[in-house]
Structures are given as C-alpha cells and as structure tokens.
Motif scaffolding. Structure first.
Motif, PDB file in Angstrom:
ATOM      1  N   LYS A 186     121.126 105.206  45.871  1.00  0.00           N
ATOM      2  CA  LYS A 186     120.448 104.705  47.066  1.00  0.00           C
ATOM      3  C   LYS A 186     119.399 103.667  46.708  1.00  0.00           C
ATOM      4  N   THR A 187     118.931 103.692  45.447  1.00  0.00           N
ATOM      5  CA  THR A 187     117.976 102.700  44.952  1.00  0.00           C
ATOM      6  C   THR A 187     118.349 102.329  43.525  1.00  0.00           C
ATOM      7  N   LEU A 188     117.961 101.130  43.117  1.00  0.00           N
ATOM      8  CA  LEU A 188     118.198 100.662  41.750  1.00  0.00           C
ATOM      9  C   LEU A 188     116.905 100.304  41.034  1.00  0.00           C
ATOM     10  N   LEU A 189     116.021  99.632  41.728  1.00  0.00           N
ATOM     11  CA  LEU A 189     114.769  99.183  41.119  1.00  0.00           C
ATOM     12  C   LEU A 189     113.761 100.324  41.096  1.00  0.00           C
ATOM     13  N   THR A 246     106.931  94.924  37.137  1.00  0.00           N
ATOM     14  CA  THR A 246     106.914  95.531  38.461  1.00  0.00           C
ATOM     15  C   THR A 246     108.032  96.552  38.586  1.00  0.00           C
ATOM     16  N   HIS A 247     109.160  96.304  37.878  1.00  0.00           N
ATOM     17  CA  HIS A 247     110.308  97.193  38.022  1.00  0.00           C
ATOM     18  C   HIS A 247     111.099  97.330  36.719  1.00  0.00           C
ATOM     19  N   SER A 248     111.801  98.462  36.593  1.00  0.00           N
ATOM     20  CA  SER A 248     112.842  98.625  35.573  1.00  0.00           C
ATOM     21  C   SER A 248     114.175  98.778  36.295  1.00  0.00           C
ATOM     22  N   LEU A 249     115.249  98.468  35.578  1.00  0.00           N
ATOM     23  CA  LEU A 249     116.577  98.450  36.179  1.00  0.00           C
ATOM     24  C   LEU A 249     117.588  98.951  35.153  1.00  0.00           C
ATOM     25  N   ASN A 250     118.365  99.963  35.525  1.00  0.00           N
ATOM     26  CA  ASN A 250     119.375 100.533  34.640  1.00  0.00           C
ATOM     27  C   ASN A 250     120.755 100.468  35.298  1.00  0.00           C
ATOM     28  N   PRO A 251     121.662  99.665  34.746  1.00  0.00           N
ATOM     29  CA  PRO A 251     122.997  99.534  35.338  1.00  0.00           C
ATOM     30  C   PRO A 251     123.829 100.816  35.262  1.00  0.00           C
ATOM     31  N   TYR A 252     123.535 101.638  34.258  1.00  0.00           N
ATOM     32  CA  TYR A 252     124.242 102.892  34.054  1.00  0.00           C
ATOM     33  C   TYR A 252     123.226 104.007  33.844  1.00  0.00           C
ATOM     34  N   THR A 253     123.696 105.238  33.984  1.00  0.00           N
ATOM     35  CA  THR A 253     122.929 106.398  33.533  1.00  0.00           C
ATOM     36  C   THR A 253     123.702 106.996  32.371  1.00  0.00           C
ATOM     37  N   ILE A 312     111.324  92.270  35.853  1.00  0.00           N
ATOM     38  CA  ILE A 312     112.278  93.365  35.660  1.00  0.00           C
ATOM     39  C   ILE A 312     112.597  93.576  34.186  1.00  0.00           C
ATOM     40  N   PHE A 313     112.589  94.846  33.780  1.00  0.00           N
ATOM     41  CA  PHE A 313     113.004  95.241  32.435  1.00  0.00           C
ATOM     42  C   PHE A 313     114.365  95.933  32.552  1.00  0.00           C
ATOM     43  N   MET A 314     115.379  95.365  31.914  1.00  0.00           N
ATOM     44  CA  MET A 314     116.733  95.918  31.941  1.00  0.00           C
ATOM     45  C   MET A 314     117.272  96.021  30.493  1.00  0.00           C
ATOM     46  N   SER A 315     117.375  97.260  29.915  1.00  0.00           N
ATOM     47  CA  SER A 315     117.258  98.532  30.595  1.00  0.00           C
ATOM     48  C   SER A 315     116.299  99.437  29.825  1.00  0.00           C
ATOM     49  N   SER A 316     115.722 100.397  30.529  1.00  0.00           N
ATOM     50  CA  SER A 316     114.740 101.271  29.905  1.00  0.00           C
ATOM     51  C   SER A 316     115.346 102.560  29.360  1.00  0.00           C
ATOM     52  N   SER A 317     116.492 102.998  29.890  1.00  0.00           N
ATOM     53  CA  SER A 317     117.046 104.280  29.446  1.00  0.00           C
ATOM     54  C   SER A 317     118.562 104.257  29.238  1.00  0.00           C
ATOM     55  N   THR A 318     119.122 103.080  29.102  1.00  0.00           N
ATOM     56  CA  THR A 318     120.537 102.930  28.781  1.00  0.00           C
ATOM     57  C   THR A 318     120.737 101.538  28.209  1.00  0.00           C
ATOM     58  N   ASP A 319     121.819 101.326  27.471  1.00  0.00           N
ATOM     59  CA  ASP A 319     122.111  99.969  27.014  1.00  0.00           C
ATOM     60  C   ASP A 319     122.995  99.301  28.063  1.00  0.00           C
ATOM     61  N   PRO A 320     122.553  98.158  28.614  1.00  0.00           N
ATOM     62  CA  PRO A 320     123.329  97.508  29.664  1.00  0.00           C
ATOM     63  C   PRO A 320     124.666  96.961  29.176  1.00  0.00           C
ATOM     64  N   TYR A 321     124.845  96.886  27.853  1.00  0.00           N
ATOM     65  CA  TYR A 321     126.098  96.368  27.297  1.00  0.00           C
ATOM     66  C   TYR A 321     126.814  97.398  26.425  1.00  0.00           C
ATOM     67  N   GLN A 322     126.663  98.672  26.778  1.00  0.00           N
ATOM     68  CA  GLN A 322     127.430  99.710  26.083  1.00  0.00           C
ATOM     69  C   GLN A 322     128.921  99.496  26.354  1.00  0.00           C
TER      70      GLN A 322
END
Length: 272
Positions: free
Chosen positions: A11-14, A25-32, A85-95
């Motif tokens: 429901k939210t990404l940022l 201001t925000h972090s962004l994680n494409p995956y969990t 925006i910081f992408m990503s804080s808890s996953t690798d966006p290019y896994q």
C-alpha cells in the motif's frame, strides 16, 4: 536451493528516512528479502526476517504495481518539499530476481519521469550497469554506490558466498564511471583486504566511503554481534580485522590513492 518467491501488493513504498538514513527524506526497497544472504547483514536481526519462516537469503517478496504506486507517492511528497531517496536500505535492488522481474528498473523509469532531488542507489551487483540509460536521465541527481568490502575473493567467499565476485563489481563500477554516472565504492563493512585494494578502487571511481559493523549497523555493533559473525573471524584467524579501529588501516591506505576530500567515513559517505 531455489528461493521462496512471493508476490506482494504494498500500500506504500516510500518510508521515512530515520536513524542512519536520517539525512534522507525517504528510503525505498523494491523487494523484501535478499537472496545474496550476506553473513553480516544487519537485516537478519530485524523483524522483517525474525518473524518470517525460512533463513535470510532463502526468500524474497516481489512488490507488484510498484512503479505506479511510486509515481503517486513521489508527486505527493514533492508537493510538500525536497525529496531525497535511499534505495535500498534492507535489500539489494539488483539481486538475481531483478533480471526477470525488473521492479527496480520500473521504479527508476518512474523516477526518471518524476525525478526526486537526489537518489542514492546502493548495490553490490554488476546488473546495475543495465540501467545506465536511466541513470543518465537522472544526471547529477543520482549516485550509484557499489559495495566492495575487500579485494580478496577468498574473504568474499567466506563472508558472502552468494554475492557477486569482486572483479565483476569493479568492472561494473568502471563502466558506470566511464559512462559519466556519479559513483562511489562503499567499503562497507570493512573486511580484510590487501595494500593494493585502494589502487583497484581508484581505477574504478573517484569517491570512496568506509564503514564497519561498529559504526554502520545502527546499534554500535550489537546487531552484528548477535549474528555470531565474530566466530568467523576467529575461525579464519583474522581477529585484528574485527576491532573498532580496524577501519583506520583501510583509511590510511586509501589516503595514498584518493584525495582526502573524496574519502568519507560511515554515515557522511551515504548522505545526499
């Protein structure tokens, strides 16, 4: 072993930037989840993993409809002020799953159309070079930070056996830099390396950041201790590299290859 892949419809990404990422201001994680499954990853001790079946690295959630949701949230956030925006804080966006799913690329396409004031892309994957075209559209609003913790493949294999090889990361970093994309090498966490390490980094980028467990895990090293990572140093007889002062050895060596104003320590190196 094939990872457990699940589709999610967030429901939210940022997320609001807090703590270590308080400069954003925000972090962004494409995956969990992250199938690189590095042994020292502090996310192993966070609720997102502790209350999940399966070991860290054995599962990943794919965020469906992420690009449309991001566009909506970006426009709303930008109406209130600057957005970083910081992408990503808890996953690798290019896994590895990004090869197929391209969630990260879809988010970059959204940001190229609706640019934030600044975007830092943190990865350890050579796949990042696929998106040079989109980084080019973002210009000086983006920086790609490539994790290169060491120049020793034996150390990489001991601490993060499922992560991409170091030579491939350095090659990708050189390619990004040659394409005019702002880059940095993140020696984070500091792992045992050779005296030649700084020169290898200087051939790939003009900016470097050094961080370790004690400064960078958000708990003064407590989270990392709970992972049992220290026993790995003992087993490899590398205790001298597992101290709060060990990063200074790397800093001193980096000073021979980089000007002082291009060397950053911990949080300052990741700031917008």
């Amino acid at each position: 072993m094939k990872p457990d892949i699940q589709d999610k419809h967030p429901k939210t990404l940022l997320n609001k930037g807090t703590g270590f990422l308080g400069g954003y201001t925000h972090s962004l994680n494409p995956y969990t989840g992250c199938t690189f499954g590095c042994s020292y990853c502090y996310v192993r001790q966070m609720p997102v993993n502790l209350f999940r079946e399966g070991e860290w690295g054995a599962w990943v959630d794919v965020k469906r409809g992420a690009d449309a949701l991001l566009l909506k949230e970006l426009r709303k956030a930008k109406a209130k002020g600057p957005v970083t925006i910081f992408m990503s804080s808890s996953t690798d966006p290019y896994q590895p799953i990004e090869h197929k799913e391209q969630v990260t690329r879809s988010l970059l396409e959204a940001m190229a159309d609706e640019p934030p004031d600044f975007l830092l892309v943190q990865t350890r994957s050579p796949l990042v070079t696929r998106d040079i075209d989109l980084f080019g559209r973002l210009g000086d609003r983006v920086r790609v930070s490539m994790t290169v913790e060491t120049d020793r493949e034996d150390i990489r294999k001991a601490f993060s056996p499922y992560a991409p090889p170091i030579p491939a990361r350095l090659h990708a970093l050189r390619e990004l830099t040659a394409a005019g994309i702002p880059t940095q090498a993140a020696v984070a966490p500091v792992l045992p390396s050779t005296e030649a390490f700084p020169e290898l980094l200087a051939q790939a980028t003009d900016r470097v950041c050094v961080d370790d467990y004690f400064m960078g895990d958000g708990s003064g090293g407590t989270r990392t201790r709970s992972l049992g990572i220290h026993s790995l140093y003992d087993r490899l007889d590398l205790q001298e590299w597992n101290r709060p002062t060990a990063y200074r050895t790397v800093l001193e060596r980096l000073g021979r290859a980089f000007p002082s104003e291009r060397i950053f320590v911990s949080r300052e190196g990741f700031e917008p």
